[in-house]
Design a protein around this motif. Structure first.
Motif, PDB file in Angstrom:
ATOM      1  N   ARG A  69      10.394 -43.771 -37.616  1.00  0.00           N
ATOM      2  CA  ARG A  69       9.069 -43.863 -36.989  1.00  0.00           C
ATOM      3  C   ARG A  69       8.994 -42.973 -35.759  1.00  0.00           C
ATOM      4  O   ARG A  69       8.003 -42.253 -35.546  1.00  0.00           O
ATOM      5  N   THR A  70      10.052 -43.005 -34.941  1.00  0.00           N
ATOM      6  CA  THR A  70      10.075 -42.172 -33.734  1.00  0.00           C
ATOM      7  C   THR A  70      10.052 -40.694 -34.098  1.00  0.00           C
ATOM      8  O   THR A  70       9.327 -39.894 -33.491  1.00  0.00           O
ATOM      9  N   ALA A  71      10.856 -40.317 -35.106  1.00  0.00           N
ATOM     10  CA  ALA A  71      10.923 -38.914 -35.514  1.00  0.00           C
ATOM     11  C   ALA A  71       9.598 -38.427 -36.081  1.00  0.00           C
ATOM     12  O   ALA A  71       9.128 -37.330 -35.758  1.00  0.00           O
ATOM     13  N   LEU A  72       8.965 -39.241 -36.901  1.00  0.00           N
ATOM     14  CA  LEU A  72       7.681 -38.844 -37.491  1.00  0.00           C
ATOM     15  C   LEU A  72       6.589 -38.769 -36.437  1.00  0.00           C
ATOM     16  O   LEU A  72       5.714 -37.901 -36.503  1.00  0.00           O
ATOM     17  N   ASP A  73       6.636 -39.694 -35.473  1.00  0.00           N
ATOM     18  CA  ASP A  73       5.685 -39.619 -34.359  1.00  0.00           C
ATOM     19  C   ASP A  73       5.842 -38.299 -33.609  1.00  0.00           C
ATOM     20  O   ASP A  73       4.862 -37.664 -33.212  1.00  0.00           O
ATOM     21  N   ALA A  74       7.101 -37.891 -33.393  1.00  0.00           N
ATOM     22  CA  ALA A  74       7.363 -36.653 -32.656  1.00  0.00           C
ATOM     23  C   ALA A  74       6.848 -35.436 -33.409  1.00  0.00           C
ATOM     24  O   ALA A  74       6.278 -34.509 -32.815  1.00  0.00           O
ATOM     25  N   VAL A  75       7.031 -35.421 -34.727  1.00  0.00           N
ATOM     26  CA  VAL A  75       6.537 -34.305 -35.539  1.00  0.00           C
ATOM     27  C   VAL A  75       5.013 -34.259 -35.498  1.00  0.00           C
ATOM     28  O   VAL A  75       4.404 -33.203 -35.312  1.00  0.00           O
ATOM     29  N   GLU A  76       4.389 -35.435 -35.661  1.00  0.00           N
ATOM     30  CA  GLU A  76       2.934 -35.516 -35.621  1.00  0.00           C
ATOM     31  C   GLU A  76       2.397 -35.074 -34.261  1.00  0.00           C
ATOM     32  O   GLU A  76       1.396 -34.356 -34.176  1.00  0.00           O
ATOM     33  N   ALA A  77       3.078 -35.501 -33.205  1.00  0.00           N
ATOM     34  CA  ALA A  77       2.655 -35.126 -31.847  1.00  0.00           C
ATOM     35  C   ALA A  77       2.756 -33.623 -31.647  1.00  0.00           C
ATOM     36  O   ALA A  77       1.865 -32.998 -31.046  1.00  0.00           O
ATOM     37  N   ALA A  78       3.832 -33.018 -32.127  1.00  0.00           N
ATOM     38  CA  ALA A  78       4.014 -31.567 -31.975  1.00  0.00           C
ATOM     39  C   ALA A  78       2.894 -30.805 -32.674  1.00  0.00           C
ATOM     40  O   ALA A  78       2.370 -29.819 -32.141  1.00  0.00           O
ATOM     41  N   GLU A  79       2.520 -31.263 -33.865  1.00  0.00           N
ATOM     42  CA  GLU A  79       1.447 -30.596 -34.611  1.00  0.00           C
ATOM     43  C   GLU A  79       0.130 -30.679 -33.843  1.00  0.00           C
ATOM     44  O   GLU A  79      -0.582 -29.679 -33.687  1.00  0.00           O
ATOM     45  N   ARG A  80      -0.212 -31.872 -33.369  1.00  0.00           N
ATOM     46  CA  ARG A  80      -1.500 -32.061 -32.697  1.00  0.00           C
ATOM     47  C   ARG A  80      -1.567 -31.284 -31.384  1.00  0.00           C
ATOM     48  O   ARG A  80      -2.570 -30.645 -31.074  1.00  0.00           O
ATOM     49  N   ARG A  81      -0.499 -31.356 -30.590  1.00  0.00           N
ATOM     50  CA  ARG A  81      -0.540 -30.689 -29.287  1.00  0.00           C
ATOM     51  C   ARG A  81      -0.532 -29.166 -29.448  1.00  0.00           C
ATOM     52  O   ARG A  81      -1.123 -28.454 -28.638  1.00  0.00           O
ATOM     53  N   THR A  82       0.136 -28.674 -30.474  1.00  0.00           N
ATOM     54  CA  THR A  82       0.138 -27.236 -30.730  1.00  0.00           C
ATOM     55  C   THR A  82      -1.267 -26.758 -31.069  1.00  0.00           C
ATOM     56  O   THR A  82      -1.729 -25.726 -30.555  1.00  0.00           O
ATOM     57  N   THR A 137       2.154 -40.260 -30.624  1.00  0.00           N
ATOM     58  CA  THR A 137       1.767 -39.495 -31.815  1.00  0.00           C
ATOM     59  C   THR A 137       1.030 -38.207 -31.502  1.00  0.00           C
ATOM     60  O   THR A 137       0.652 -37.484 -32.420  1.00  0.00           O
ATOM     61  N   GLY A 138       0.808 -37.915 -30.223  1.00  0.00           N
ATOM     62  CA  GLY A 138       0.156 -36.669 -29.864  1.00  0.00           C
ATOM     63  C   GLY A 138      -1.355 -36.721 -29.862  1.00  0.00           C
ATOM     64  O   GLY A 138      -2.005 -35.711 -29.613  1.00  0.00           O
ATOM     65  N   HIS A 139      -1.940 -37.890 -30.140  1.00  0.00           N
ATOM     66  CA  HIS A 139      -3.390 -38.013 -30.029  1.00  0.00           C
ATOM     67  C   HIS A 139      -3.829 -37.889 -28.564  1.00  0.00           C
ATOM     68  O   HIS A 139      -4.969 -37.516 -28.287  1.00  0.00           O
ATOM     69  N   ALA A 140      -2.921 -38.250 -27.653  1.00  0.00           N
ATOM     70  CA  ALA A 140      -3.196 -38.132 -26.215  1.00  0.00           C
ATOM     71  C   ALA A 140      -2.098 -37.306 -25.559  1.00  0.00           C
ATOM     72  O   ALA A 140      -0.955 -37.282 -26.021  1.00  0.00           O
ATOM     73  N   ASP A 141      -2.463 -36.613 -24.479  1.00  0.00           N
ATOM     74  CA  ASP A 141      -1.495 -35.804 -23.722  1.00  0.00           C
ATOM     75  C   ASP A 141      -0.909 -36.571 -22.546  1.00  0.00           C
ATOM     76  O   ASP A 141       0.176 -36.249 -22.057  1.00  0.00           O
ATOM     77  N   VAL A 142      -1.652 -37.556 -22.066  1.00  0.00           N
ATOM     78  CA  VAL A 142      -1.240 -38.334 -20.898  1.00  0.00           C
ATOM     79  C   VAL A 142      -1.893 -39.707 -21.037  1.00  0.00           C
ATOM     80  O   VAL A 142      -2.914 -39.852 -21.720  1.00  0.00           O
ATOM     81  N   ALA A 143      -1.295 -40.728 -20.429  1.00  0.00           N
ATOM     82  CA  ALA A 143      -1.841 -42.078 -20.587  1.00  0.00           C
ATOM     83  C   ALA A 143      -1.579 -42.904 -19.345  1.00  0.00           C
ATOM     84  O   ALA A 143      -0.606 -42.677 -18.612  1.00  0.00           O
ATOM     85  N   LEU A 144      -2.459 -43.870 -19.115  1.00  0.00           N
ATOM     86  CA  LEU A 144      -2.225 -44.892 -18.109  1.00  0.00           C
ATOM     87  C   LEU A 144      -1.637 -46.108 -18.832  1.00  0.00           C
ATOM     88  O   LEU A 144      -2.272 -46.673 -19.718  1.00  0.00           O
ATOM     89  N   LEU A 145      -0.424 -46.478 -18.454  1.00  0.00           N
ATOM     90  CA  LEU A 145       0.275 -47.601 -19.086  1.00  0.00           C
ATOM     91  C   LEU A 145       0.543 -48.674 -18.044  1.00  0.00           C
ATOM     92  O   LEU A 145       0.462 -48.419 -16.829  1.00  0.00           O
ATOM     93  N   HIS A 146       0.883 -49.860 -18.531  1.00  0.00           N
ATOM     94  CA  HIS A 146       1.067 -50.995 -17.630  1.00  0.00           C
ATOM     95  C   HIS A 146       2.357 -51.736 -17.979  1.00  0.00           C
ATOM     96  O   HIS A 146       2.442 -52.386 -19.028  1.00  0.00           O
ATOM     97  N   ARG A 147       3.365 -51.560 -17.126  1.00  0.00           N
ATOM     98  CA  ARG A 147       4.597 -52.334 -17.303  1.00  0.00           C
ATOM     99  C   ARG A 147       4.374 -53.754 -16.768  1.00  0.00           C
ATOM    100  O   ARG A 147       3.674 -53.903 -15.753  1.00  0.00           O
ATOM    101  N   PRO A 148       4.910 -54.812 -17.371  1.00  0.00           N
ATOM    102  CA  PRO A 148       5.831 -54.811 -18.503  1.00  0.00           C
ATOM    103  C   PRO A 148       5.148 -54.888 -19.861  1.00  0.00           C
ATOM    104  O   PRO A 148       5.833 -54.996 -20.883  1.00  0.00           O
ATOM    105  N   TYR A 149       3.837 -54.821 -19.923  1.00  0.00           N
ATOM    106  CA  TYR A 149       3.149 -54.960 -21.213  1.00  0.00           C
ATOM    107  C   TYR A 149       3.359 -53.763 -22.120  1.00  0.00           C
ATOM    108  O   TYR A 149       3.441 -53.902 -23.338  1.00  0.00           O
TER     109      TYR A 149
END
Length: 285
Positions: A69-82, A137-149
């Motif tokens: 899942r991590t590897a496929l997310d990385a491939v998908e992200a690379a395609e979208r950001r490119t 997955t590369g749909h976003a370039d940056v995100a606001l996240l909230h630890r610990p959620y």
């Protein structure tokens, strides 16, 4: 391993049924079965236990499912950001949880727009847990996240703001007049169970609380006396008069962070992160 093999394996591992996985992949079942067998031979491990009645993951299969899942997310992200980088009008996509960090997000967008060289920012407002996935997955370039959620593992981050949590109750509840509650007391509210949010795969954890998908649904359930919720105090402050807010001092503090992929070379992302850090420091001073 090829990405095609990983996609095949993930489909079978998630469906735990070769027929359904083949339908999901729009292919016939025999070549799918052969591909999984070939993958097992190449790795030298058994990934799936197969019987006439069921397909289950082995321990090795569970490990590969997480890694695939991590590897496929990385491939998908690379395609979208490119593709986005090559667009005629470059921009940056920022993902954030709808309703959370509203003031921070508004200030960030205004401050960044005033920066020299600022590009267009597309804001994706989404449900709990989704900003992290969109970033992976590369749909976003940056995100606001909230630890610990949210999980920030695998991302570069800058802490922006830390706040305490409160429990939100119906306004007329007997505990609504308390000056504070403990997490043990909140967990013990059998008449107002905590909600259950969906996992990344769409399934819900076991429990007695109602299944919820978004903040609007949750607040209505609280108004109806069907649930309570523990949330950051800034989010609780946005609620209406038919809700009561009680501090929960022993609940984990929530830290809002801005997160981005560690390999990012985007100047727009770097500028957005720098702006977010600057305005958060100014707000604390």
């Amino acid at each position: 391993m090829e990405t095609r093999e990983l996609r095949y394996f993930v489909a079978v591992a998630e469906e735990l049924h070769f027929g359904r996985a083949a339908e999901r992949l729009a292919m016939a079942q025999p070549p799918l079965s052969r591909a999984i067998q070939q993958l097992e031979r190449r790795l030298g491990v058994v990934l799936l236990h197969r019987t006439a009645r069921a397909v289950t993951l082995t321990e090795a299969g569970s490990v590969l499912l997480r890694e695939a899942r991590t590897a496929l997310d990385a491939v998908e992200a690379a395609e979208r950001r490119t593709r986005r980088t090559a667009a005629d009008q470059p921009g940056v996509v920022l993902a954030a949880k709808a309703g959370a960090s509203s003031e921070l997000l508004s200030n960030l967008l205004d401050a960044y727009a005033a920066e020299p060289g600022a590009v267009a920012v597309e804001v994706m407002l989404c449900g709990p847990g989704e900003p992290e996935s969109l970033l992976s997955t590369g749909h976003a370039d940056v995100a606001l996240l909230h630890r610990p959620y949210d999980t920030t593992a695998g991302f570069d981050t800058e802490d922006l703001h830390t706040e305490q949590q409160v429990v939100v109750l119906p306004a007329g509840h007997p505990l609504a007049t308390r000056t504070q509650l403990s997490m043990a007391e909140v967990n013990g509210l059998t008449d107002l169970p905590l909600p259950r949010w969906p996992r990344r795969d769409g399934s819900y954890p076991d429990g007695h609380g109602p299944q919820v998908r978004d903040h609007t649904q949750l607040t209505q359930l609280i108004t109806l006396g069907r649930a309570c919720a523990v949330m950051p105090e800034s989010l609780g402050a946005q609620l209406r008069d038919d809700h009561a807010i009680v501090p929960v001092p022993d609940a984990a503090a929530v830290t809002t962070v801005i997160a981005w992929p560690p390999h990012s070379r985007s100047q727009a992302v770097a500028d957005l992160v720098r702006t977010a850090t600057r305005i958060s420091k100014a707000a604390r001073s």
